[in-house]
Design an enzyme around this catalytic site. Structure first.
Site, PDB file in Angstrom:
ATOM      1  CG  ASP A  38      -2.767   6.204  -0.474  1.00  0.00           C
ATOM      2  OD1 ASP A  38      -3.646   5.969  -1.320  1.00  0.00           O
ATOM      3  OD2 ASP A  38      -2.851   5.839   0.713  1.00  0.00           O
ATOM      4  CG  HIS A  43      -3.470  -0.066   4.212  1.00  0.00           C
ATOM      5  ND1 HIS A  43      -4.360  -0.667   3.360  1.00  0.00           N
ATOM      6  CD2 HIS A  43      -3.979   1.179   4.440  1.00  0.00           C
ATOM      7  CE1 HIS A  43      -5.357   0.169   3.092  1.00  0.00           C
ATOM      8  NE2 HIS A  43      -5.153   1.297   3.751  1.00  0.00           N
ATOM      9  CG  HIS A  62     -11.565   4.388   2.128  1.00  0.00           C
ATOM     10  ND1 HIS A  62     -11.751   5.680   2.521  1.00  0.00           N
ATOM     11  CD2 HIS A  62     -10.268   4.096   2.386  1.00  0.00           C
ATOM     12  CE1 HIS A  62     -10.609   6.155   3.003  1.00  0.00           C
ATOM     13  NE2 HIS A  62      -9.690   5.215   2.930  1.00  0.00           N
ATOM     14  CG  HIS A  71      -2.168   0.887   0.941  1.00  0.00           C
ATOM     15  ND1 HIS A  71      -3.284   0.434   0.270  1.00  0.00           N
ATOM     16  CD2 HIS A  71      -2.429   2.173   1.240  1.00  0.00           C
ATOM     17  CE1 HIS A  71      -4.180   1.396   0.190  1.00  0.00           C
ATOM     18  NE2 HIS A  71      -3.682   2.476   0.760  1.00  0.00           N
ATOM     19  CG  ASP A 115      -1.472   4.201   4.350  1.00  0.00           C
ATOM     20  OD1 ASP A 115      -1.620   4.503   3.143  1.00  0.00           O
ATOM     21  OD2 ASP A 115      -2.312   4.471   5.220  1.00  0.00           O
ATOM     22  CG  HIS A 139      -9.943   0.973   4.941  1.00  0.00           C
ATOM     23  ND1 HIS A 139     -10.126   2.155   5.615  1.00  0.00           N
ATOM     24  CD2 HIS A 139      -8.766   1.087   4.278  1.00  0.00           C
ATOM     25  CE1 HIS A 139      -9.097   2.956   5.341  1.00  0.00           C
ATOM     26  NE2 HIS A 139      -8.253   2.330   4.558  1.00  0.00           N
ATOM     27  CD  GLU A 178      -7.401   2.642   0.656  1.00  0.00           C
ATOM     28  OE1 GLU A 178      -6.662   3.433   0.058  1.00  0.00           O
ATOM     29  OE2 GLU A 178      -7.294   2.381   1.868  1.00  0.00           O
TER      30      GLU A 178
HETATM   31 ZN   LIG Z   1      -6.392   3.039   3.623  1.00  0.00          ZN
END
Ligand SMILES: [Zn+2]
Length: 421
Positions: free
Chosen positions: A61, A253, A191, A59, A362, A232, A164
């Site tokens: 972003d 994550h 999410h 993960h 993350d 999540h 996600e």
């Molecule tokens: Zn997340």
């Protein structure tokens, strides 16, 4: 400058919407951690292992970081990974961090109802695919476990897409199949918002887990060979997905709820079911999920303070951002540490087994980072810490990538079997 210690992508209970984005854009980036002298023996071992085995992080972003960057604004050319970036990720630091393969999160917000989830999703996939295509000497699109091994041998970072979350399919299995065809290899079922078919961890439970349609989403993901990601989602959704899924699942994550009691972490009861399923928890670095002190500070100090500022400034998000920064600079928050992340990895190992743990940092989805894990250059220090704690080379290899590769390959063979039917 110290900002509230929360994950903007992953813990929207505190900072959501425009304010969160402003803070992410303005987050300061501390320097990479330096390994201490006495640690060098272990650091050498960590580096040797990561030269032999692909380090797979599930993960990062970066695509959303590029979309929201204050200067590049979604322009892949303007956000140049060959130079030092304003975020956590660029090529120099990926190299130093010995990253072997990366799931680039194609995150989209679940609470933007006006713009259409699928449109934003397609744009994010386009950004991620442009990034991968722009640097063919450094990155290669990876669609299978074998692709990851092939790219690693060629000295490139196998680049995968992780979606996600499930709001992006807009209740359509056809959309799910189309995302697979565009390269998506895991989908986080939710999410932070509960969907028509699945309860989220950070929202109210409407269904007690998955609905019958939610079950069919999981079955279709199994048939496609798309990994079912349970970060999540609520514990009931985790449990239902484990009941339905024929393939091993992942938590792309998440950390351990037994150490930090936050809904985004994985409860002991689920960790104990992982060996039967074969799946893997990719431990995350989100400070509020890793450190009890950070969580307490967020809950008792930061959250009330920000709520107060919101009340005072109403819809003026720029004023809220300014005031929040000012407040943060005079209220330094506690920091999570690399050692605490190692504690979560060992906790997951203890309850689920050494075959069921990996890494999902993350980076570029969080504003605050643990001390010692400041950006993508720092992974070897984490492996050195575990080596120092007595982890064998073989166990470190499992953590780095072998566990995830096993899960991915198993999901691929389940898909082959189901497609024959
Ligand atoms: Zn997340």
């Amino acid at each position: 400058m110290s900002l509230p210690s929360v994950s903007l992508r992953c813990a929207s209970f505190l900072l959501t919407g425009a304010l969160g984005f402003f803070l992410l854009l303005s987050a300061s980036q501390p320097l990479a951690a330096q390994a201490g002298g006495s640690n060098d023996r272990y650091l050498d071992r960590a580096k040797r292992i990561l030269r032999q085995t692909p380090l797979i992080d599930t993960h990062n972003d970066l695509p959303w970081r590029i979309r929201e960057d204050s200067i590049a604004r979604g322009n892949v050319d303007a956000y140049d990974l060959r130079k030092r970036t304003r975020g956590h990720t660029d090529f120099d630091r990926l190299k130093k961090g010995m990253v072997g393969a990366q799931f680039w999160s194609v995150y989209t917000p679940g609470d933007w109802r006006d713009s259409g989830y699928a449109r934003v999703q397609l744009e994010q996939i386009a950004i991620a695919r442009q990034v991968i295509a722009k640097y063919p000497d450094r990155l290669a699109l990876a669609l299978s476990a074998n692709d990851i091994r092939r790219d690693f041998k060629q000295g490139k970072i196998g680049s995968l897409l992780g979606l996600e979350g499930g709001h992006a399919i807009e209740n359509s299995l056809g959309a799910l199949r189309a995302y697979y065809d565009l390269g998506v290899r895991y989908m986080t079922l939710t999410h932070n918002v509960t969907l028509d078919w699945a309860d989220a961890a950070n929202d109210s439970a409407k269904h007690g887990g998955l609905t019958p349609f939610g079950d069919s989403v999981v079955r279709e993901m199994n048939r496609l060979g798309m990994l079912v990601d349970l970060s999540h989602v609520s514990p009931a959704t985790m449990s239902d997905a484990l009941n339905v899924s024929q393939a091993p699942v992942i938590f792309s994550h998440s950390s351990a709820r037994g150490l930090v009691d936050v809904p985004r972490n994985v409860p002991d009861s689920i960790l104990r079911r992982l060996s039967a399923n074969g799946g893997v928890v990719m431990v995350t670095f989100v400070p509020g999920f890793v450190s009890p002190a950070v969580l307490l500070y967020d809950q008792n100090t930061t959250r009330p303070a920000i709520q107060e500022l919101r009340k005072r400034f109403g819809d003026d998000t720029a004023a809220i951002t300014r005031a929040t920064k000012e407040w943060s600079s005079t209220h330094p928050a506690p920091r999570a540490t690399l050692s605490q992340v190692a504690d979560h990895i060992e906790y997951v190992r203890r309850l689920a087994g050494v075959d069921h743990v990996g890494i999902g940092g993350d980076f570029d989805g969080i504003s605050e980072v643990p001390q010692g894990l400041e950006d993508v250059s720092t992974y070897p220090a984490l492996f050195a810490e575990l080596a120092r704690r007595g982890w064998s080379d073989n166990d470190l290899r499992k953590l780095a990538g072998e566990n995830f590769l096993r899960v991915f390959a198993q999901a691929e063979s389940v898909a082959k079997r189901l497609q024959k039917k």
